[in-house]
Design a protein around this motif. Structure first.
Motif, PDB file in Angstrom:
ATOM      1  N   CYS A 121      -3.954   1.689  -2.724  1.00  0.00           N
ATOM      2  CA  CYS A 121      -4.024   0.495  -1.936  1.00  0.00           C
ATOM      3  C   CYS A 121      -3.978  -0.691  -2.587  1.00  0.00           C
ATOM      4  O   CYS A 121      -4.621  -1.085  -3.199  1.00  0.00           O
ATOM      5  CB  CYS A 121      -5.331   0.843  -1.203  1.00  0.00           C
ATOM      6  N   ALA A 122      -2.969  -1.497  -2.168  1.00  0.00           N
ATOM      7  CA  ALA A 122      -2.769  -2.867  -2.527  1.00  0.00           C
ATOM      8  C   ALA A 122      -3.672  -3.925  -2.561  1.00  0.00           C
ATOM      9  O   ALA A 122      -3.995  -4.787  -3.093  1.00  0.00           O
ATOM     10  CB  ALA A 122      -1.365  -3.158  -2.301  1.00  0.00           C
ATOM     11  N   VAL A 123      -4.336  -3.504  -1.331  1.00  0.00           N
ATOM     12  CA  VAL A 123      -5.460  -4.511  -0.835  1.00  0.00           C
ATOM     13  C   VAL A 123      -6.762  -4.494  -1.789  1.00  0.00           C
ATOM     14  O   VAL A 123      -7.218  -5.542  -2.073  1.00  0.00           O
ATOM     15  CB  VAL A 123      -5.818  -4.254   0.790  1.00  0.00           C
ATOM     16  N   CYS A 147      -2.502   2.853   5.856  1.00  0.00           N
ATOM     17  CA  CYS A 147      -3.602   2.316   4.954  1.00  0.00           C
ATOM     18  C   CYS A 147      -4.458   1.645   5.599  1.00  0.00           C
ATOM     19  O   CYS A 147      -4.162   0.549   6.172  1.00  0.00           O
ATOM     20  CB  CYS A 147      -2.982   1.944   3.960  1.00  0.00           C
ATOM     21  N   CYS A 151       0.911  -1.129   0.072  1.00  0.00           N
ATOM     22  CA  CYS A 151       0.049  -0.056   0.022  1.00  0.00           C
ATOM     23  C   CYS A 151       0.822   1.258  -0.164  1.00  0.00           C
ATOM     24  O   CYS A 151       1.987   1.396   0.472  1.00  0.00           O
ATOM     25  CB  CYS A 151      -0.977   0.175   1.265  1.00  0.00           C
ATOM     26  N   HIS A 172      -7.136   0.436   4.175  1.00  0.00           N
ATOM     27  CA  HIS A 172      -7.654  -0.177   3.020  1.00  0.00           C
ATOM     28  C   HIS A 172      -9.132  -0.082   2.960  1.00  0.00           C
ATOM     29  O   HIS A 172     -10.000  -0.935   2.802  1.00  0.00           O
ATOM     30  CB  HIS A 172      -7.403  -1.643   3.141  1.00  0.00           C
TER      31      HIS A 172
HETATM   32 ZN    ZN Z   1      -4.399  -0.296   1.726  1.00  0.00          ZN
END
Ligand code: ZN
Length: 379
Positions: A313-315, A305, A300, A307
């Motif tokens: 945001c990688a999630v 973060c 992220c 999320h």
């Molecule tokens: Zn995130």
């Protein structure tokens, strides 16, 4: 001092040449921890039951019913519990458990209660066996909750899908196993049928390498599994053993034990407290259950973060591309929220004690168990 009956031959036959407590889980690590107490003339023993200030301990001199007050001084974390290793003074009348060896793992119930009893449900557990019935629809959220409790204790979780004979189609069964495996990264998932015997030998081999507890909701097949492992009706076995127990005043007692030596090796702990698992502080456990989300979060853009709506945001990206199921993220959030509520109610000093006492021990225990599991696989 009362001289008490020795072990039954069946309990020691497999380790006749070894230390008499090996069937109860005694190993080189415990021996080293116990050395200072041995020098004081104390006897090592494993607590098989605790009840109102007394504990039943299997020592090198046989079973004794010991007084626990020496190790209890108003500290909930020092309360003796089933699975503890104790140093028993053989010269006392009644006999006393003078000290407890440092715990490798422990199942702790976090409560704000002032009562000092019942906080610790079981100690020195290597395997947390989570029983999940295939007779009803899988509740993945519930599995995640039990996994969080298991990881938090320091024990190695293992998921047993019981009543596997009710899913006769092998393809259907493998889909169910896959579903659970996705929910439980890094955890062995094993379908077992007590009716046909399928999987019981694998379970017995895992359990043989240490101390286990059975977790799961009622109807999950825990007692059937316990009976399959004990090779007999566990309650009957307990009743038979209980008649041989004698208390500190030489009276026969009718207590049952909460710790059983299994005929195929290993020890099974079953305490009433563990059966009703409810509120726990399992923040570390929760992150381990959802380790893939933690890994994603490393990517992220923002360190803190949440999320939710943050850019980069990688999630959320994983959610969008389908690699992270929405159910997983919802379940993760739900358990985190629930854990926050528990933390808000839990005594801070108690939590600090828990951390200090066996976070390290838990890691040690896991390393030991992984070594043992490696051995099981090679065998
Ligand atoms: Zn995130």
């Amino acid at each position: 001092m009362s001289s008490l009956s020795p072990h039954s031959s069946s309990e020691v036959s497999s380790a006749a040449s070894a230390h008499p407590l090996v069937p109860y889980g005694w190993d080189a690590g415990w021996e080293a921890e116990f050395a200072p107490y041995a020098a004081q003339g104390l006897l090592p023993g494993r607590v098989v039951r605790v009840d109102r200030g007394r504990c039943d301990v299997i020592t090198t001199a046989g079973p004794v019913r010991a007084d626990t007050e020496y190790v209890v001084p108003r500290d909930p974390m020092r309360v003796v519990c089933t699975g503890d290793w104790a140093a028993v003074d053989p010269s006392g009348d009644p006999q006393f458990a003078r000290a407890l060896l440092p715990r490798r793992t422990a199942f702790v119930r976090s409560t704000s209660s002032e009562r000092s009893e019942g906080q610790i449900l079981a100690a020195n557990v290597d395997h947390a066996i989570i029983a999940v019935s295939l007779a009803v629809e899988l509740d993945l959220g519930r599995i995640e909750r039990f996994l969080a409790l298991a990881w938090e204790s320091g024990a190695m979780p293992l998921i047993i899908l019981t009543k596997a004979d009710l899913v006769p189609d092998p393809t259907g069964l493998s889909y169910l196993v896959e579903d659970v495996e996705t929910t439980a990264p890094g955890v062995q998932v094993l379908p077992v049928s007590a009716a046909t015997g399928d999987g019981v030998d694998v379970l017995a081999a895992v359990v043989a390498g240490g101390t286990s507890v059975l977790l799961g909701v009622s109807g999950a097949g825990k007692s059937t599994l316990a009976n399959a492992l004990a090779g007999a009706d566990v309650m009957k076995v307990q009743a038979t053993r209980a008649t041989r127990d004698v208390d500190g005043k030489g009276r026969h007692t009718t207590t049952t034990r909460n710790l059983l030596v299994l005929p195929g090796g290993g020890v099974l702990i079953d305490t009433p407290g563990l059966r009703g698992v409810g509120l726990w502080d399992a923040s570390n456990g929760v992150s381990q259950v959802f380790s893939e989300i933690d890994t994603l979060a490393d990517g992220c853009r923002f360190h803190d973060c949440a999320h939710e709506t943050e850019p980069g945001c990688a999630v959320l990206a994983a959610l969008d591309d389908g690699s992270l199921p929405a159910r997983r993220l919802e379940s993760y959030r739900k358990l985190l929220r629930e854990n926050q509520r528990i933390l808000a109610r839990t005594d801070a000093r108690l939590r600090a004690e828990i951390r200090r006492d066996w976070k390290m021990k838990g890691a040690e225990g896991r390393a030991n168990m992984e070594a043992k599991r490696g051995k099981v696989r090679k065998a």
